[in-house]
Design a protein around this motif. Structure first.
Motif, PDB file in Angstrom:
ATOM      1  N   GLN A  59       0.801  -1.228   0.000  1.00  0.00           N
ATOM      2  CA  GLN A  59       0.000   0.000   0.000  1.00  0.00           C
ATOM      3  C   GLN A  59       0.834   1.278   0.000  1.00  0.00           C
ATOM      4  OE1 GLN A  59      -2.957  -0.351   3.187  1.00  0.00           O
ATOM      5  NE2 GLN A  59      -4.369  -1.195   1.673  1.00  0.00           N
ATOM      6  N   GLN A  60       2.091   1.191  -0.409  1.00  0.00           N
ATOM      7  CA  GLN A  60       2.919   2.396  -0.365  1.00  0.00           C
ATOM      8  C   GLN A  60       4.147   2.270  -1.259  1.00  0.00           C
ATOM      9  OE1 GLN A  60       3.628   3.695   3.624  1.00  0.00           O
ATOM     10  NE2 GLN A  60       5.230   5.153   3.081  1.00  0.00           N
ATOM     11  N   VAL A  61       4.496   3.377  -1.916  1.00  0.00           N
ATOM     12  CA  VAL A  61       5.757   3.481  -2.643  1.00  0.00           C
ATOM     13  C   VAL A  61       6.410   4.782  -2.197  1.00  0.00           C
ATOM     14  CG1 VAL A  61       6.904   3.659  -4.874  1.00  0.00           C
ATOM     15  CG2 VAL A  61       4.863   2.228  -4.640  1.00  0.00           C
ATOM     16  N   GLY A  62       7.542   4.680  -1.507  1.00  0.00           N
ATOM     17  CA  GLY A  62       8.168   5.873  -0.961  1.00  0.00           C
ATOM     18  C   GLY A  62       7.236   6.562   0.010  1.00  0.00           C
ATOM     19  N   ASN A  63       6.969   7.846  -0.228  1.00  0.00           N
ATOM     20  CA  ASN A  63       6.053   8.578   0.650  1.00  0.00           C
ATOM     21  C   ASN A  63       4.651   8.728   0.053  1.00  0.00           C
ATOM     22  OD1 ASN A  63       6.570  10.406  -1.373  1.00  0.00           O
ATOM     23  ND2 ASN A  63       7.298  12.047  -0.046  1.00  0.00           N
ATOM     24  N   VAL A  64       4.363   7.959  -0.992  1.00  0.00           N
ATOM     25  CA  VAL A  64       3.026   7.969  -1.604  1.00  0.00           C
ATOM     26  C   VAL A  64       2.270   6.738  -1.110  1.00  0.00           C
ATOM     27  CG1 VAL A  64       1.720   7.972  -3.755  1.00  0.00           C
ATOM     28  CG2 VAL A  64       3.925   9.152  -3.641  1.00  0.00           C
ATOM     29  N   ARG A  65       1.148   6.969  -0.433  1.00  0.00           N
ATOM     30  CA  ARG A  65       0.391   5.883   0.174  1.00  0.00           C
ATOM     31  C   ARG A  65      -0.996   5.746  -0.460  1.00  0.00           C
ATOM     32  NH1 ARG A  65       1.669   9.242   4.009  1.00  0.00           N
ATOM     33  NH2 ARG A  65      -0.531   9.635   4.512  1.00  0.00           N
ATOM     34  N   ILE A  66      -1.463   4.513  -0.535  1.00  0.00           N
ATOM     35  CA  ILE A  66      -2.821   4.271  -1.004  1.00  0.00           C
ATOM     36  C   ILE A  66      -3.798   4.960  -0.045  1.00  0.00           C
ATOM     37  CG2 ILE A  66      -4.570   2.527  -1.497  1.00  0.00           C
ATOM     38  CD1 ILE A  66      -2.206   2.541  -3.460  1.00  0.00           C
ATOM     39  N   GLY A  67      -4.740   5.711  -0.600  1.00  0.00           N
ATOM     40  CA  GLY A  67      -5.750   6.377   0.215  1.00  0.00           C
ATOM     41  C   GLY A  67      -5.405   7.793   0.627  1.00  0.00           C
ATOM     42  N   MET A  68      -4.163   8.223   0.429  1.00  0.00           N
ATOM     43  CA  MET A  68      -3.795   9.577   0.839  1.00  0.00           C
ATOM     44  C   MET A  68      -4.417  10.588  -0.121  1.00  0.00           C
ATOM     45  SD  MET A  68       0.234  10.003  -0.348  1.00  0.00           S
ATOM     46  CE  MET A  68       0.448  11.407   0.735  1.00  0.00           C
ATOM     47  N   PRO A  69      -4.732  11.787   0.358  1.00  0.00           N
ATOM     48  CA  PRO A  69      -5.286  12.822  -0.517  1.00  0.00           C
ATOM     49  C   PRO A  69      -4.298  13.199  -1.630  1.00  0.00           C
ATOM     50  CG  PRO A  69      -5.637  13.372   1.792  1.00  0.00           C
ATOM     51  CD  PRO A  69      -4.686  12.216   1.770  1.00  0.00           C
ATOM     52  N   ILE A  70      -4.811  13.375  -2.832  1.00  0.00           N
ATOM     53  CA  ILE A  70      -3.964  13.786  -3.949  1.00  0.00           C
ATOM     54  C   ILE A  70      -3.307  15.131  -3.659  1.00  0.00           C
ATOM     55  CG2 ILE A  70      -3.971  14.522  -6.361  1.00  0.00           C
ATOM     56  CD1 ILE A  70      -4.095  11.509  -6.054  1.00  0.00           C
ATOM     57  N   ALA A  71      -4.047  16.032  -3.030  1.00  0.00           N
ATOM     58  CA  ALA A  71      -3.486  17.348  -2.702  1.00  0.00           C
ATOM     59  C   ALA A  71      -2.266  17.210  -1.809  1.00  0.00           C
ATOM     60  CB  ALA A  71      -4.552  18.201  -2.019  1.00  0.00           C
ATOM     61  N   GLN A  72      -2.316  16.300  -0.851  1.00  0.00           N
ATOM     62  CA  GLN A  72      -1.170  16.071   0.045  1.00  0.00           C
ATOM     63  C   GLN A  72       0.005  15.491  -0.729  1.00  0.00           C
ATOM     64  OE1 GLN A  72      -2.007  13.482   3.372  1.00  0.00           O
ATOM     65  NE2 GLN A  72       0.140  13.329   3.955  1.00  0.00           N
ATOM     66  N   MET A  73      -0.277  14.550  -1.628  1.00  0.00           N
ATOM     67  CA  MET A  73       0.781  13.948  -2.431  1.00  0.00           C
ATOM     68  C   MET A  73       1.510  15.006  -3.251  1.00  0.00           C
ATOM     69  SD  MET A  73       0.462  11.373  -5.685  1.00  0.00           S
ATOM     70  CE  MET A  73      -0.030  12.792  -6.694  1.00  0.00           C
ATOM     71  N   ARG A  74       0.739  15.932  -3.835  1.00  0.00           N
ATOM     72  CA  ARG A  74       1.339  16.977  -4.667  1.00  0.00           C
ATOM     73  C   ARG A  74       2.170  17.952  -3.832  1.00  0.00           C
ATOM     74  NH1 ARG A  74      -0.917  17.404  -9.907  1.00  0.00           N
ATOM     75  NH2 ARG A  74      -0.037  19.504  -9.993  1.00  0.00           N
ATOM     76  N   GLU A  75       1.752  18.184  -2.605  1.00  0.00           N
ATOM     77  CA  GLU A  75       2.453  19.125  -1.740  1.00  0.00           C
ATOM     78  C   GLU A  75       3.796  18.586  -1.234  1.00  0.00           C
ATOM     79  OE1 GLU A  75      -0.306  19.913   1.351  1.00  0.00           O
ATOM     80  OE2 GLU A  75      -1.549  21.291   0.147  1.00  0.00           O
TER      81      GLU A  75
END
Length: 204
Positions: free
Chosen positions: A58-74
């Protein structure tokens, strides 16, 4: 008369000396102090943290399944770039995101699911730079995959040969270009050739 000429010459020399000194002062003042300039060399050569390339459940690096896209972009890390792209899933257009090292053509593809807000739904690993904790990444063989993870099944779906490892939370897309139609139609986890290569990892 001679005294006046001498005075004029001396005055001219004095003014020239003053102007020369002023020019030097201005040049000195305008010349930047190299010691005070920001050091950009480190920024230009900065490399992403190796932890960003670890593939987990459920995760690659600091990108997690279910996390907000806005947070991922930030939180795109130094040394990585992000680019929006469009996918067509069953005839429906969907926005996805390509996240990759700035010096490499491939990285990961992040797909989203949107209701009220958009969140990470699935991650496709496309670059061999990314590996699981057991050293499995794009370019590893099916034999190496079997040694690292329990493969529940291997199926042929929508043109892809997929090895499924539910406990790892991943599926591994295999390069089946060398297989015949009869081999594919009867494929199973036990009959996949050991030297088939992984060409993509799906994290969900």
């Amino acid at each position: 008369m001679l005294k006046n000429i001498i005075y004029a010459v001396l005055l001219g020399v004095g003014m020239a000396a003053c102007l020369s000194q002023q020019t030097e002062d201005e040049e000195t003042a305008s010349a930047p102090d190299i010691s005070l300039l920001p050091d950009t060399a480190e920024e230009e050569t900065a490399q992403p943290d190796p932890a960003l390339f670890v593939v987990e459940k459920q995760q690659v690096g600091n990108v997690r399944i279910g996390m907000p896209i806005a947070q991922m972009r930030e939180q795109v890390a130094v040394g990585l770039s992000i680019k929006d792209t469009t996918l067509s899933l069953e005839g429906t257009q969907s926005t996805a995101y390509v996240l990759r090292p700035e010096d490499q053509p491939k990285g990961i593809l992040v797909e989203q699911a949107c209701e009220d807000d958009c969140n990470v739904w699935r991650i496709s690993v496309l670059s061999p730079t990314y590996e699981t904790a057991k050293g499995i990444g794009v370019g590893a063989t099916y034999s190496e995959l079997q040694q690292a993870y329990e493969i529940h099944s291997v199926t042929f779906e929508e043109g892809n040969l997929v090895a499924i490892a539910p406990e790892a939370g991943m599926s591994f897309i295999l390069d089946h270009g060398t297989l015949s139609g009869s081999q594919i139609s009867s494929i199973s986890a036990a009959t996949v050739p050991a030297d088939l290569l992984i060409r993509k990892i799906l994290v969900y």
